[in-house]
Design a protein around this motif. Structure first.
Motif, PDB file in Angstrom:
ATOM      1  N   ARG A   1     -18.342  -4.498  12.026  1.00  0.00           N
ATOM      2  CA  ARG A   1     -17.014  -5.102  12.143  1.00  0.00           C
ATOM      3  C   ARG A   1     -17.059  -6.510  11.549  1.00  0.00           C
ATOM      4  O   ARG A   1     -17.136  -7.510  12.273  1.00  0.00           O
ATOM      5  CB  ARG A   1     -16.602  -5.177  13.615  1.00  0.00           C
ATOM      6  N   VAL A   2     -17.062  -6.573  10.222  1.00  0.00           N
ATOM      7  CA  VAL A   2     -17.196  -7.873   9.555  1.00  0.00           C
ATOM      8  C   VAL A   2     -15.857  -8.354   9.002  1.00  0.00           C
ATOM      9  O   VAL A   2     -15.805  -9.034   7.979  1.00  0.00           O
ATOM     10  CB  VAL A   2     -18.251  -7.785   8.428  1.00  0.00           C
ATOM     11  N   ASP A   3     -14.782  -7.990   9.676  1.00  0.00           N
ATOM     12  CA  ASP A   3     -13.459  -8.440   9.267  1.00  0.00           C
ATOM     13  C   ASP A   3     -13.194  -9.840   9.841  1.00  0.00           C
ATOM     14  O   ASP A   3     -14.114 -10.534  10.272  1.00  0.00           O
ATOM     15  CB  ASP A   3     -12.386  -7.447   9.719  1.00  0.00           C
TER      16      ASP A   3
ATOM     17  N   ALA B   1     -21.432  -8.492  14.915  1.00  0.00           N
ATOM     18  CA  ALA B   1     -20.512  -7.990  13.891  1.00  0.00           C
ATOM     19  C   ALA B   1     -21.238  -7.103  12.888  1.00  0.00           C
ATOM     20  O   ALA B   1     -20.718  -6.058  12.462  1.00  0.00           O
ATOM     21  CB  ALA B   1     -19.845  -9.159  13.184  1.00  0.00           C
ATOM     22  N   LEU B   2     -22.456  -7.493  12.523  1.00  0.00           N
ATOM     23  CA  LEU B   2     -23.241  -6.688  11.592  1.00  0.00           C
ATOM     24  C   LEU B   2     -23.704  -5.391  12.254  1.00  0.00           C
ATOM     25  O   LEU B   2     -23.705  -4.320  11.627  1.00  0.00           O
ATOM     26  CB  LEU B   2     -24.442  -7.486  11.096  1.00  0.00           C
TER      27      LEU B   2
ATOM     28  N   TYR C   1     -28.430  -4.423   5.003  1.00  0.00           N
ATOM     29  CA  TYR C   1     -27.936  -3.104   5.400  1.00  0.00           C
ATOM     30  C   TYR C   1     -26.411  -3.022   5.321  1.00  0.00           C
ATOM     31  O   TYR C   1     -25.839  -2.005   4.934  1.00  0.00           O
ATOM     32  CB  TYR C   1     -28.414  -2.804   6.817  1.00  0.00           C
ATOM     33  N   ARG C   2     -25.750  -4.122   5.692  1.00  0.00           N
ATOM     34  CA  ARG C   2     -24.277  -4.147   5.693  1.00  0.00           C
ATOM     35  C   ARG C   2     -23.699  -4.737   4.419  1.00  0.00           C
ATOM     36  O   ARG C   2     -22.500  -5.011   4.365  1.00  0.00           O
ATOM     37  CB  ARG C   2     -23.781  -4.959   6.893  1.00  0.00           C
ATOM     38  N   ARG C   3     -24.517  -4.885   3.397  1.00  0.00           N
ATOM     39  CA  ARG C   3     -24.048  -5.490   2.153  1.00  0.00           C
ATOM     40  C   ARG C   3     -22.797  -4.820   1.593  1.00  0.00           C
ATOM     41  O   ARG C   3     -21.880  -5.519   1.137  1.00  0.00           O
ATOM     42  CB  ARG C   3     -25.184  -5.452   1.120  1.00  0.00           C
ATOM     43  N   PRO C   4     -22.679  -3.480   1.616  1.00  0.00           N
ATOM     44  CA  PRO C   4     -21.451  -2.857   1.082  1.00  0.00           C
ATOM     45  C   PRO C   4     -20.183  -3.297   1.800  1.00  0.00           C
ATOM     46  O   PRO C   4     -19.107  -3.344   1.198  1.00  0.00           O
ATOM     47  CB  PRO C   4     -21.714  -1.355   1.259  1.00  0.00           C
TER      48      PRO C   4
ATOM     49  N   PRO D   1     -20.115  -6.518  23.862  1.00  0.00           N
ATOM     50  CA  PRO D   1     -21.331  -5.872  24.381  1.00  0.00           C
ATOM     51  C   PRO D   1     -22.584  -6.216  23.580  1.00  0.00           C
ATOM     52  O   PRO D   1     -23.625  -6.543  24.157  1.00  0.00           O
ATOM     53  CB  PRO D   1     -20.996  -4.371  24.290  1.00  0.00           C
ATOM     54  N   ALA D   2     -22.490  -6.121  22.247  1.00  0.00           N
ATOM     55  CA  ALA D   2     -23.653  -6.430  21.417  1.00  0.00           C
ATOM     56  C   ALA D   2     -24.019  -7.899  21.521  1.00  0.00           C
ATOM     57  O   ALA D   2     -25.201  -8.261  21.572  1.00  0.00           O
ATOM     58  CB  ALA D   2     -23.370  -6.053  19.964  1.00  0.00           C
ATOM     59  N   MET D   3     -23.018  -8.777  21.566  1.00  0.00           N
ATOM     60  CA  MET D   3     -23.278 -10.208  21.687  1.00  0.00           C
ATOM     61  C   MET D   3     -24.018 -10.511  22.982  1.00  0.00           C
ATOM     62  O   MET D   3     -24.980 -11.297  23.008  1.00  0.00           O
ATOM     63  CB  MET D   3     -21.964 -10.987  21.644  1.00  0.00           C
ATOM     64  N   THR D   4     -23.586  -9.896  24.076  1.00  0.00           N
ATOM     65  CA  THR D   4     -24.235 -10.122  25.370  1.00  0.00           C
ATOM     66  C   THR D   4     -25.690  -9.690  25.344  1.00  0.00           C
ATOM     67  O   THR D   4     -26.576 -10.394  25.857  1.00  0.00           O
ATOM     68  CB  THR D   4     -23.478  -9.371  26.475  1.00  0.00           C
ATOM     69  N   ALA D   5     -25.965  -8.541  24.740  1.00  0.00           N
ATOM     70  CA  ALA D   5     -27.345  -8.052  24.650  1.00  0.00           C
ATOM     71  C   ALA D   5     -28.212  -8.994  23.818  1.00  0.00           C
ATOM     72  O   ALA D   5     -29.365  -9.271  24.177  1.00  0.00           O
ATOM     73  CB  ALA D   5     -27.359  -6.643  24.056  1.00  0.00           C
TER      74      ALA D   5
END
Length: 378
Positions: free
Chosen positions: A200-202, A195-196, A332-335, A125-129
């Motif tokens: 979901r950065v696995d 992913a960011l 923001y997603r550094r942790p 969904p996010a990729m499409t947007a």
């Protein structure tokens, strides 16, 4: 009476509307978790792809039929040009190359919107947007700033034709293949951005991205090889392109994509280089936009550059927006991007991949700095 120019403008206008709707419905679907809105965004992106293809087909028809009532056709073709070169003249000018960009982006975006849900449903969904938003920018330029369907007041008997240097068979292959490379980097960018956004950065986003990055890397590499051959054979640059800025900015994302394809293996096997991989996936497309900006803004002198136009500032603003947004998300997603371990030995395979990445990154940085130095020094 509706002519080809009117049909082209209508197709682009409808494509822009579909892209805007895909962006908004995709964003709302992501925010609310509404599956129906997400599917609607995917369908709208597919519709935008079909409408953009129709616009490109209309422009191709105008070239083949020598419709010199359209200014872009009159400026970039003539009755003396052979059929193959006449068709290739679509990307011989600014607005036509932008339409080619938009067509490739919409087509690849639609394919990704249908395929990615099978491998990474949480990211789709996010990729499409994100892809719809990127497409909105290019279609907006085509509709409001640089339309390939503007008409002339007085129809000439013959067109001006392409620059003599472009009368070559490589004109039919080098520009579209290199453009396909630039455009293909949008899919890894959108997946990394998604992913960011989702946190979901696995390894899931890595698996979903690898094939798309390999596709972009292949297109970009092929475009560079054909371009180098063309420059050697026609311009006599001694076998390479002599530090031409447009060719340099095409090389930089290819180098970073090469680094990504190596370092992604380290993250997938050992959980290392997470931040580095995200930065590489984002940077390849950002630098592709920078390369497109260089070609269209006239800020650097090059045999490849289009004439200076109003489109440069729009690309500069878009480039800034992409860079700031991507950098902000990474911070923001550094942790979540902390490595799962560390490199235990300088003789390990992981250390070898790291050295490989440092070498490729250094070459890319040196090339980029050498290219933009005239701007900085002035």
């Amino acid at each position: 009476m509706i002519d080809l120019a009117d049909l082209g403008r209508i197709a682009l206008g409808l494509a822009l509307g579909a892209a805007v709707y895909a962006t908004l419905s995709g964003a709302l679907g992501l925010r609310r978790g509404a599956v129906a809105l997400t599917l609607s965004a995917r369908n709208a992106l597919t519709g935008a792809a079909l409408l953009t293809a129709i616009a490109l087909l209309i422009l191709l028809t105008a070239f083949v039929t020598h419709d010199f009532a359209i200014a872009f056709v009159a400026e970039n073709s003539s009755l003396a040009m052979p059929a193959g070169l006449t068709a290739a003249a679509i990307w011989g000018g600014q607005s036509g190359s932008l339409l080619t960009w938009a067509w490739m982006l919409s087509t690849l975006g639609a394919v990704a919107a249908w395929r990615v849900p099978r491998t990474a449903p949480d990211l789709a969904p996010a990729m499409t947007a994100v892809l719809a938003l990127l497409l909105t920018f290019f279609l907006g330029l085509l509709v409001f700033v640089s339309s390939p369907f503007e008409e002339v007041a007085v129809v000439p008997a013959d067109g001006r034709g392409l620059n003599p240097l472009l009368w070559d068979t490589a004109m039919q292959t080098h520009p579209p293949v290199l453009t396909a490379g630039y455009v293909s980097f949008a899919i890894p960018f959108a997946l990394a951005f998604a992913a960011l956004l989702r946190g979901r950065v696995d390894r899931t986003w890595l698996r979903a991205t690898r094939g798309w990055m390999l596709l972009a890397w292949s297109f970009q590499g092929a475009g560079l090889i054909v371009g180098a051959w063309w420059a050697y054979r026609v311009l006599g640059w001694g076998g390479y392109w002599g530090w031409d800025p447009v060719e340099n900015v095409a090389l930089v994302p290819w180098l970073l994509a090469t680094a990504y394809l190596h370092s992604a293996v380290v993250q997938e096997r050992r959980g290392l280089l997470k931040t580095w991989n995200v930065i590489l996936a984002l940077s390849t497309f950002v630098l592709s936009i920078f390369g497109t900006f260089v070609v269209r803004s006239g800020v650097l002198t090059s045999v490849h550059s289009f004439a200076t136009s109003l489109i440069g500032p729009f690309f500069f603003g878009f480039l800034g927006l992409l860079t700031i947004s991507a950098a902000s998300l990474v911070l923001y997603r550094r942790p979540l991007l902390r490595a799962d371990g560390r490199i235990e030995s300088i003789t390990s395979r992981e250390a070898g991949f790291m050295v490989n990445n440092l070498l490729l990154g250094s070459i890319a940085a040196a090339t980029f700095w050498g290219t933009i130095f005239p701007i900085v020094s002035e």
